[in-house]
Write a protein that holds these residues in place. Structure first.
Motif, mmCIF file in Angstrom:
data_model
loop_
_atom_site.group_PDB
_atom_site.id
_atom_site.type_symbol
_atom_site.label_atom_id
_atom_site.label_comp_id
_atom_site.label_asym_id
_atom_site.label_seq_id
_atom_site.Cartn_x
_atom_site.Cartn_y
_atom_site.Cartn_z
ATOM 1 N N ARG A 167 0.832 -1.210 0.000
ATOM 2 C CA ARG A 167 0.000 0.000 0.000
ATOM 3 C C ARG A 167 0.862 1.254 0.000
ATOM 4 N NH1 ARG A 167 -3.823 0.107 4.973
ATOM 5 N NH2 ARG A 167 -4.316 2.137 4.037
ATOM 6 N N PHE A 168 2.041 1.156 0.613
ATOM 7 C CA PHE A 168 2.914 2.328 0.751
ATOM 8 C C PHE A 168 4.332 1.961 0.302
ATOM 9 C CE2 PHE A 168 -0.426 2.504 3.980
ATOM 10 C CZ PHE A 168 -1.027 3.715 3.661
ATOM 11 N N PRO A 169 4.570 1.916 -1.010
ATOM 12 C CA PRO A 169 5.888 1.538 -1.500
ATOM 13 C C PRO A 169 6.925 2.648 -1.420
ATOM 14 C CG PRO A 169 4.423 1.958 -3.344
ATOM 15 C CD PRO A 169 3.578 2.050 -2.105
ATOM 16 N N ARG A 170 6.469 3.903 -1.319
ATOM 17 C CA ARG A 170 7.396 5.039 -1.293
ATOM 18 C C ARG A 170 7.308 5.764 0.042
ATOM 19 N NH1 ARG A 170 5.804 4.224 -6.341
ATOM 20 N NH2 ARG A 170 3.770 5.176 -5.960
ATOM 21 N N LEU A 171 8.457 6.260 0.489
ATOM 22 C CA LEU A 171 8.570 6.813 1.834
ATOM 23 C C LEU A 171 7.688 8.026 2.051
ATOM 24 C CD1 LEU A 171 9.947 6.744 4.612
ATOM 25 C CD2 LEU A 171 11.740 8.199 3.657
ATOM 26 N N GLU A 172 7.675 8.958 1.127
ATOM 27 C CA GLU A 172 6.925 10.190 1.376
ATOM 28 C C GLU A 172 5.442 9.912 1.571
ATOM 29 O OE1 GLU A 172 6.074 14.669 -0.415
ATOM 30 O OE2 GLU A 172 7.773 13.500 -1.167
ATOM 31 N N GLU A 173 4.866 9.060 0.728
ATOM 32 C CA GLU A 173 3.437 8.774 0.880
ATOM 33 C C GLU A 173 3.179 8.013 2.182
ATOM 34 O OE1 GLU A 173 2.955 4.753 -1.881
ATOM 35 O OE2 GLU A 173 2.822 6.718 -2.822
ATOM 36 N N ALA A 174 4.127 7.163 2.595
ATOM 37 C CA ALA A 174 3.969 6.437 3.858
ATOM 38 C C ALA A 174 3.975 7.421 5.039
ATOM 39 C CB ALA A 174 5.085 5.417 4.027
ATOM 40 N N LEU A 175 4.921 8.340 5.038
ATOM 41 C CA LEU A 175 5.019 9.318 6.147
ATOM 42 C C LEU A 175 3.823 10.262 6.160
ATOM 43 C CD1 LEU A 175 8.830 10.173 6.093
ATOM 44 C CD2 LEU A 175 7.607 8.794 7.784
ATOM 45 N N ARG A 176 3.357 10.660 4.997
ATOM 46 C CA ARG A 176 2.183 11.563 4.956
ATOM 47 C C ARG A 176 0.956 10.883 5.526
ATOM 48 N NH1 ARG A 176 3.237 16.327 2.920
ATOM 49 N NH2 ARG A 176 4.927 16.601 1.409
ATOM 50 N N GLU A 177 0.799 9.591 5.227
ATOM 51 C CA GLU A 177 -0.352 8.868 5.788
ATOM 52 C C GLU A 177 -0.200 8.690 7.290
ATOM 53 O OE1 GLU A 177 -2.971 5.788 7.167
ATOM 54 O OE2 GLU A 177 -0.783 5.722 7.226
#
Length: 301
Positions: free
Chosen positions: A288-298
């Motif tokens: 669901r969150f392969p990239r760091l920025e989108e993971a941290l934003r969520e």
């Protein structure tokens, strides 16, 4: 199926329990403070007492068809002689007890045991590491090798066994991200050491989903890297976290400062590994969150 779980109240446990229940599985936990643990978990979860370092009775598994073993002494502490012994024994002896109970119980068909990317050791730089890469030679690498060896003994009696080499699990409730947030929110965050060392991270939701994926896909045996597909350098991690928080990330923590504060354990942060989830990806697991920025934003929304 009925799944027995150690470490049910730890950093990954509650989310994994919830995910298993939602998927229609029964959950049976094994832990030291059983009454307290069950009070924190959904109704319908059963359990039995299990203390690491002590034998586990076969009947304590409750007739489970699968076992997920996550329990272990926290690594994030200063590594004196006693701490090292606890870290090693909780994993090696604890896993040995679980395997012996499964062998005697005769009901278990699937075993998923946690391990860590520390298996590969440090000082690899930007070298990509897969499940076929050689083990390291430092303390954590040695712990992981002993830990995994005990888990793989389950295969001797026909149990389909997977070893989940966990990366740095991200969630503000605990772990590395929880520790990093206060200084970054004050604008005092930044790279550690050279900043070139890699961070093999994974969003907690993906870590939990991957463990369930391994339980439900017993054809996946042996070591499995449980990390996001895009590891980043420590400097990039710091920059991305600062960007997401809207704070500067220009501070620098020299390696000698971290060593003075944490001793030998500082090498976990100063060396790192660039670990790729090759087998998980090839098996069709979807992050669901392969990239760091989108993971941290969520995580930090």
């Amino acid at each position: 199926m009925k799944v027995a779980l150690t470490g049910a109240t730890g950093f990954l446990g509650p989310g994994l329990v919830q995910g298993l229940l939602e998927a229609g599985h029964q959950v049976h936990i094994l832990g030291r403070n059983l009454e307290q643990a069950l009070a924190k978990l959904p109704t319908g979860v059963t359990g039995a007492v299990f203390r690491a370092g002590e034998p586990l009775a076969p009947e304590a598994l409750g007739g489970a068809q699968a076992v997920i073993h996550l329990a272990g002494e926290p690594v994030s502490q200063r590594w004196n002689h006693d701490a090292k012994q606890r870290i090693r024994d909780s994993r090696v002896l604890g896993t040995r007890a679980v395997v012996e109970a499964m062998r005697a119980a005769g009901t278990v068909q699937r075993f998923v045991s946690a391990s860590a990317v520390g298996y590969y050791g440090g000082a690899h730089g930007a070298e990509p590491l897969t499940e076929e890469s050689a083990p390291g030679k430092d303390f954590l690498a040695g712990v992981c090798q002993g830990w995994e060896a005990e888990a793989q003994r389950a295969r001797e009696v026909g149990l389909r066994t997977a070893v989940a080499r966990m990366g740095v699990v991200l969630h503000p409730e605990g772990g590395a991200l929880h520790t990093m947030l206060p200084p970054f929110r004050m604008g005092a965050g930044g790279r550690v050491g050279s900043g070139k060392q890699y961070v093999s991270w994974i969003h907690r939701a993906d870590a939990v989903a991957a463990l369930r994926f391994l339980v439900e896909n017993p054809e996946l045996e042996g070591p499995i890297n449980v990390t996001a597909p895009e590891p980043v350098s420590n400097a990039e991690f710091a920059h991305t976290l600062g960007t997401v928080l809207g704070r500067p990330s220009v501070m620098h923590v020299p390696g000698f400062v971290l060593k003075a504060a944490l001793g030998e354990m500082a090498m976990v942060a100063l060396e790192g590994q660039r670990v790729l989830p090759r087998r998980l990806t090839e098996a069709g697991f979807s992050f669901r969150f392969p990239r760091l920025e989108e993971a941290l934003r969520e995580l930090l929304a």
